[in-house]
Scaffold this motif. Structure first.
Motif, PDB file in Angstrom:
ATOM      1  N   PHE A 263      42.041  36.837  43.334  1.00 38.29           N
ATOM      2  CA  PHE A 263      43.321  36.581  42.405  1.00 38.29           C
ATOM      3  C   PHE A 263      44.508  35.790  42.938  1.00 38.29           C
ATOM      4  O   PHE A 263      44.700  36.392  43.036  1.00 38.29           O
ATOM      5  N   PRO A 264      44.555  34.901  42.317  1.00 38.03           N
ATOM      6  CA  PRO A 264      46.628  34.449  42.568  1.00 38.03           C
ATOM      7  C   PRO A 264      47.700  35.620  42.958  1.00 38.03           C
ATOM      8  O   PRO A 264      47.496  36.397  41.574  1.00 38.03           O
ATOM      9  N   GLY A 265      47.921  35.887  43.284  1.00 39.30           N
ATOM     10  CA  GLY A 265      49.326  37.355  43.045  1.00 39.30           C
ATOM     11  C   GLY A 265      48.697  38.327  43.712  1.00 39.30           C
ATOM     12  O   GLY A 265      49.337  39.968  42.661  1.00 39.30           O
ATOM     13  N   ALA A 266      47.225  38.891  43.628  1.00 37.65           N
ATOM     14  CA  ALA A 266      46.385  39.824  43.781  1.00 37.65           C
ATOM     15  C   ALA A 266      46.179  40.027  45.710  1.00 37.65           C
ATOM     16  O   ALA A 266      45.622  38.868  45.721  1.00 37.65           O
TER      17      ALA A 266
ATOM     18  N   GLY B 295      39.007  35.462  29.049  1.00 34.55           N
ATOM     19  CA  GLY B 295      38.129  35.674  30.374  1.00 34.55           C
ATOM     20  C   GLY B 295      37.285  34.902  29.672  1.00 34.55           C
ATOM     21  O   GLY B 295      36.838  34.269  28.758  1.00 34.55           O
ATOM     22  N   LYS B 296      36.528  34.528  30.924  1.00 33.03           N
ATOM     23  CA  LYS B 296      35.139  34.289  30.868  1.00 33.03           C
ATOM     24  C   LYS B 296      33.753  35.565  31.843  1.00 33.03           C
ATOM     25  O   LYS B 296      34.294  35.556  33.138  1.00 33.03           O
ATOM     26  N   ARG B 297      32.823  35.135  31.320  1.00 32.91           N
ATOM     27  CA  ARG B 297      31.953  36.743  32.072  1.00 32.91           C
ATOM     28  C   ARG B 297      30.718  36.463  32.074  1.00 32.91           C
ATOM     29  O   ARG B 297      29.991  34.984  30.341  1.00 32.91           O
ATOM     30  N   LEU B 298      29.813  35.976  32.929  1.00 28.65           N
ATOM     31  CA  LEU B 298      28.356  34.993  33.008  1.00 28.65           C
ATOM     32  C   LEU B 298      27.343  37.061  33.945  1.00 28.65           C
ATOM     33  O   LEU B 298      27.928  37.341  34.928  1.00 28.65           O
ATOM     34  N   TYR B 299      26.699  37.022  33.165  1.00 24.52           N
ATOM     35  CA  TYR B 299      25.490  38.258  33.677  1.00 24.52           C
ATOM     36  C   TYR B 299      24.057  37.431  33.295  1.00 24.52           C
ATOM     37  O   TYR B 299      23.624  36.866  33.108  1.00 24.52           O
TER      38      TYR B 299
ATOM     39  N   GLU C 297      35.811  34.892  34.889  1.00 26.92           N
ATOM     40  CA  GLU C 297      36.838  34.333  35.122  1.00 26.92           C
ATOM     41  C   GLU C 297      38.033  34.719  34.816  1.00 26.92           C
ATOM     42  O   GLU C 297      37.352  36.007  33.668  1.00 26.92           O
ATOM     43  N   LYS C 298      39.187  35.035  34.950  1.00 25.30           N
ATOM     44  CA  LYS C 298      40.541  35.407  34.198  1.00 25.30           C
ATOM     45  C   LYS C 298      40.858  34.244  33.619  1.00 25.30           C
ATOM     46  O   LYS C 298      41.601  33.436  34.918  1.00 25.30           O
ATOM     47  N   ALA C 299      42.544  34.415  32.511  1.00 20.29           N
ATOM     48  CA  ALA C 299      43.341  33.678  33.239  1.00 20.29           C
ATOM     49  C   ALA C 299      44.793  34.207  32.348  1.00 20.29           C
ATOM     50  O   ALA C 299      44.725  35.297  32.253  1.00 20.29           O
ATOM     51  N   THR C 300      45.986  34.018  33.381  1.00 16.30           N
ATOM     52  CA  THR C 300      46.946  34.622  32.844  1.00 16.30           C
ATOM     53  C   THR C 300      48.171  33.382  32.880  1.00 16.30           C
ATOM     54  O   THR C 300      47.119  31.941  32.649  1.00 16.30           O
ATOM     55  N   PRO C 301      49.387  33.689  31.550  1.00 13.76           N
ATOM     56  CA  PRO C 301      50.236  32.469  31.998  1.00 13.76           C
ATOM     57  C   PRO C 301      50.426  31.824  32.870  1.00 13.76           C
ATOM     58  O   PRO C 301      50.517  30.261  32.608  1.00 13.76           O
TER      59      PRO C 301
ATOM     60  N   ARG D 103      40.549  30.364  36.058  1.00 16.31           N
ATOM     61  CA  ARG D 103      39.217  30.662  37.695  1.00 16.31           C
ATOM     62  C   ARG D 103      38.712  31.926  37.787  1.00 16.31           C
ATOM     63  O   ARG D 103      38.816  33.002  37.554  1.00 16.31           O
ATOM     64  N   PRO D 104      37.644  31.775  38.556  1.00 12.40           N
ATOM     65  CA  PRO D 104      37.003  33.179  38.705  1.00 12.40           C
ATOM     66  C   PRO D 104      38.067  33.792  39.870  1.00 12.40           C
ATOM     67  O   PRO D 104      38.561  33.401  40.404  1.00 12.40           O
ATOM     68  N   TYR D 105      37.511  35.215  39.141  1.00 13.44           N
ATOM     69  CA  TYR D 105      38.209  36.346  40.391  1.00 13.44           C
ATOM     70  C   TYR D 105      37.311  37.120  41.026  1.00 13.44           C
ATOM     71  O   TYR D 105      37.810  38.165  41.547  1.00 13.44           O
ATOM     72  N   MET D 106      36.242  37.765  39.759  1.00 13.22           N
ATOM     73  CA  MET D 106      35.630  38.509  40.620  1.00 13.22           C
ATOM     74  C   MET D 106      34.037  38.480  40.508  1.00 13.22           C
ATOM     75  O   MET D 106      33.654  37.637  38.941  1.00 13.22           O
ATOM     76  N   SER D 107      33.193  38.668  41.298  1.00 11.73           N
ATOM     77  CA  SER D 107      31.277  38.469  41.199  1.00 11.73           C
ATOM     78  C   SER D 107      31.187  39.812  42.115  1.00 11.73           C
ATOM     79  O   SER D 107      31.243  40.839  42.916  1.00 11.73           O
TER      80      SER D 107
END
Length: 190
Positions: free
Chosen positions: A30-33, A130-134, A146-150, A155-159
Motif C-alpha cells: 500500500f502506498p506509504g507503507a 475498505g472491502k474484503r473478499l473471503y 482493499e483499503k482507502a485513505t483520504p 485499492r488492494p493492499y493485502m491478500s
C-alpha cells in the motif's frame, strides 16, 4: 471437507466453512507503507451463540520466510441473517474499529464485505474504509483486502492464502476413528 459442529448455532451453518484454525502467507502493498510478504494465523471459533469469534495475527516475513516482527492483529465477531447478509464488528491493534456489511454468495462459500463505519483513535494512521473478499477454494481459505485513505483511493493492499491447521486433538480423534480401516490399510482404497 466442511464439518458442521453439532453445537453450532443454526443461524451460523452457512458460515461453517470458516471454522477452525488457519495459517498461511500473503502479500502487503500500500502506498506509504512497507511492501512485504507476511505470515498469518486466523481462528474462527464459536461457543454456541449466534456469532463466530474471529482472531487474526500477521507478521512480516523475511526473504527466507522467517518471522521478522508483528504486522497487524485484529479480532471481531461475525454474524449472518436468514437472507445471507453478513455483519462483522472488528477491532485492530492500530486503533481502528470497523463495522462491515456484506453477503454470502449464492451457491458458493464466498463472502464480500464493505465497511459501513470506521472509528479511529488519535494514534491510528489514516484510513477511511475498505472491502474484503473471503473464499473457500479447494479446502483453503483465501482473502483479499482493499483499503482507502483520504489520500489514496480504494485499492488492494493485502491478500493471503491459508490452509487449515490440524490440532493435536483433531489428530487424536482421527486416530480413534481408524478402527474400521482394514489391517493392511490398502484394502480401504479398493
Amino acid at each position: 471437507m466442511i464439518e458442521i459442529p453439532s453445537d453450532l448455532h443454526p443461524d451460523l451453518v452457512p458460515l461453517a466453512f470458516l471454522l477452525g484454525n488457519w495459517a498461511g502467507a500473503g502479500v502487503s502493498d500500500f502506498p506509504g507503507a512497507e511492501k512485504c510478504n507476511f505470515g498469518q494465523e486466523v481462528t474462527f471459533s464459536h461457543d454456541g451463540r449466534d456469532f463466530l469469534e474471529y482472531v487474526s495475527h500477521t507478521w512480516v516475513l523475511d526473504e527466507e520466510g522467517k518471522q521478522v516482527r508483528p504486522l497487524e492483529t485484529e479480532s471481531g465477531y461475525w454474524r449472518i441473517d436468514k437472507d445471507r447478509k453478513v455483519e462483522v464488528v472488528m477491532s485492530r491493534d492500530q486503533g481502528v474499529i470497523e463495522i462491515w456489511y456484506g453477503e454470502l454468495a449464492d451457491q458458493k462459500p464466498q463472502i464480500d464485505l464493505v465497511t459501513d463505519a470506521v472509528a479511529r483513535t488519535a494514534a491510528s494512521g489514516p484510513y477511511s474504509g475498505g472491502k474484503r473478499l473471503y473464499g473457500y477454494v479447494n479446502s483453503d481459505l483465501m482473502w483479499v483486502g482493499e483499503k482507502a485513505t483520504p489520500e489514496v483511493e480504494l485499492r488492494p493492499y493485502m491478500s493471503a492464502h491459508l490452509k487449515k491447521v490440524v490440532t493435536p486433538e483433531e489428530v487424536a480423534e482421527m486416530a480413534r476413528n481408524l478402527e474400521d480401516m482394514p489391517d493392511d490399510g490398502i484394502a480401504f482404497f479398493r
